[in-house]
Scaffold this active site. Structure first.
Site, PDB file in Angstrom:
ATOM      1  N   LYS A 126      -5.477 -10.800  -5.339  1.00 21.74           N
ATOM      2  CA  LYS A 126      -6.717 -11.040  -4.591  1.00 21.74           C
ATOM      3  C   LYS A 126      -7.784 -10.023  -4.992  1.00 21.74           C
ATOM      4  CE  LYS A 126      -6.492  -8.106  -0.590  1.00 21.74           C
ATOM      5  NZ  LYS A 126      -7.275  -7.816   0.557  1.00 21.74           N
TER       6      LYS A 126
ATOM      7  N   LYS B 165       0.824  -1.214   0.000  1.00 19.32           N
ATOM      8  CA  LYS B 165       0.000   0.000   0.000  1.00 19.32           C
ATOM      9  C   LYS B 165       0.852   1.256   0.000  1.00 19.32           C
ATOM     10  CE  LYS B 165      -4.401  -1.701   1.429  1.00 19.32           C
ATOM     11  NZ  LYS B 165      -5.524  -1.714   2.322  1.00 19.32           N
TER      12      LYS B 165
ATOM     13  N   LYS C  98     -11.058  -4.227  -2.527  1.00 19.86           N
ATOM     14  CA  LYS C  98     -11.920  -3.038  -2.593  1.00 19.86           C
ATOM     15  C   LYS C  98     -11.249  -1.933  -3.376  1.00 19.86           C
ATOM     16  CE  LYS C  98     -13.830  -3.333   2.116  1.00 19.86           C
ATOM     17  NZ  LYS C  98     -12.726  -3.574   3.039  1.00 19.86           N
TER      18      LYS C  98
END
Ligand code: AQP
Length: 326
Positions: free
Chosen positions: A193, A113, A196
């Site tokens: 994966k 991230k 969101k």
């Protein structure tokens, strides 16, 4: 006999998807029958990436509503917003003082991230706050998807380190990771994966998506070369992901799915998966439509008050152990 305590959280960043549902939320709901469950909309975690304040406020309430539609029952479980219970951050600070930066440097979610969102202290110390969330209520088990395994390992380490230094206070929490569905993959890139934050909306199915959207997303799902429907993550990750989704929605085991649809061709198989997902998610859409927003807000407020009371009792014990209580 006292029931085991379970804790888990979900970030209110919109877009609650099949990965969240199959990897974690289905377990949240099922565990309510047997355990003392504490579930939390972890809004402090969500602000580690920039949020628009007005939208974020709505997203927090929306996440709570979707969780209730999925089956989180505030009458049976303690359910609240993380930010409304300041004990989470107090404990995170204390645990931060016994966390090595070397261990945080190794966290893959931070590395991933920080590359995309830019690094900040909140993102870096995210796993310490998560450990505090879990340990605050002395949770013994944590239902999560596989991506959270490394963070949970840190929570276990911190429980042991704290206990060794200050006295036996925290249970060492165990993950509850489902055998199947622990890592639902993106429909557009089965090597990543379902997430969101993926900018490609076609990569995921949301639990509230309407039937036509679900059908369209599955029709466009990336598949593999060949045409046989076979469960093989090495050679056929796209189809294996769909087989797993079908298995989870129908309860059929994987060999019987292979036997039934092995020769059906990808197009027909995708239609079958789509109908199973549409049917499986229909009760959630119905429950969502029937929920009353004012009643939902009232339940969250009550949850906050209960959580604060319970957290205060536990946290006072921590303050005493570390020498912060007078
Ligand atoms: N693809 C997935 N398969 C199985 N489980 C998953 N979870 C998330 N993605 C998958 C599980 O859902 C729970 C709530 O997740 P979160 O709100 O903490 O978000 P996250 O783990 O960071 O993953 P998201 O939802 O896709 O968000 P972003 O895009 O921010 O990474 C967790 O128990 C998680 O394991």
């Amino acid at each position: 006999m006292t029931r085991k305590t379970v804790f888990s959280g979900l970030q209110p960043t919109g877009n609650i998807h099949l990965g969240n549902y199959l990897g974690a939320l289905r377990n949240w709901v099922a565990l309510q029958d047997e355990y003392d469950c504490i579930y939390c909309v972890v809004d402090l975690h969500a602000i580690t990436v920039p949020q628009d304040p007005g939208e974020f406020r709505a997203d927090r309430h929306e996440a709570a509503k979707v969780l209730m539609a999925v089956g989180v029952d505030p009458e049976r479980s303690l359910f609240y917003f993380q930010s409304q219970v300041p004990h989470h951050t107090e404990l995170a600070w204390i645990l931060g003082t016994i966390t090595g930066t070397g261990q945080l440097n190794r966290m893959t979610q931070w590395k991933d991230k920080a590359d995309v969102a830019g690094s900040n202290l909140g993102l870096y110390s995210y796993p310490v706050l998560m450990a505090a969330d879990i340990l605050l209520f002395r949770a013994e088990a944590v239902p999560v998807g596989e991506d959270q395994k490394q963070h949970l390992e840190l929570a276990r380490d911190l429980a042991q380190r704290f206990n060794a230094r200050f006295g036996d206070e925290f249970p060492v929490p165990d993950p509850i990771i489902p055998k199947r569905g622990a890592r639902v993959m993106s429909l557009q890139d089965p090597a990543s994966k379902m997430s969101k934050s993926d900018p490609d909306e076609g990569s995921r199915i949301l639990v509230l998506d309407d039937p036509d959207t679900i059908r369209r997303r599955l029709k466009r799902a990336v598949t593999d070369s060949g045409r046989d429907v076979r469960y093989d993550w090495e050679q056929k990750p796209g189809i294996s992901n769909l087989i797993e989704i079908l298995s989870l929605f129908t309860g059929k085991d994987i060999p019987s799915i292979e036997a039934e649809y092995g020769e059906a061709g990808y197009g027909t198989f995708k239609d079958v998966v789509a109908e199973a997902v549409v049917e499986g998610l229909a009760p959630i859409r119905r429950a969502y439509r029937d929920l009353d927003d004012a009643e939902g807000a009232r339940l969250m407020q009550r949850g906050t008050l209960d959580a604060r009371t319970r957290a205060e009792g536990y946290q006072q014990k921590v303050r005493e152990l570390v020498g912060l209580a007078d």
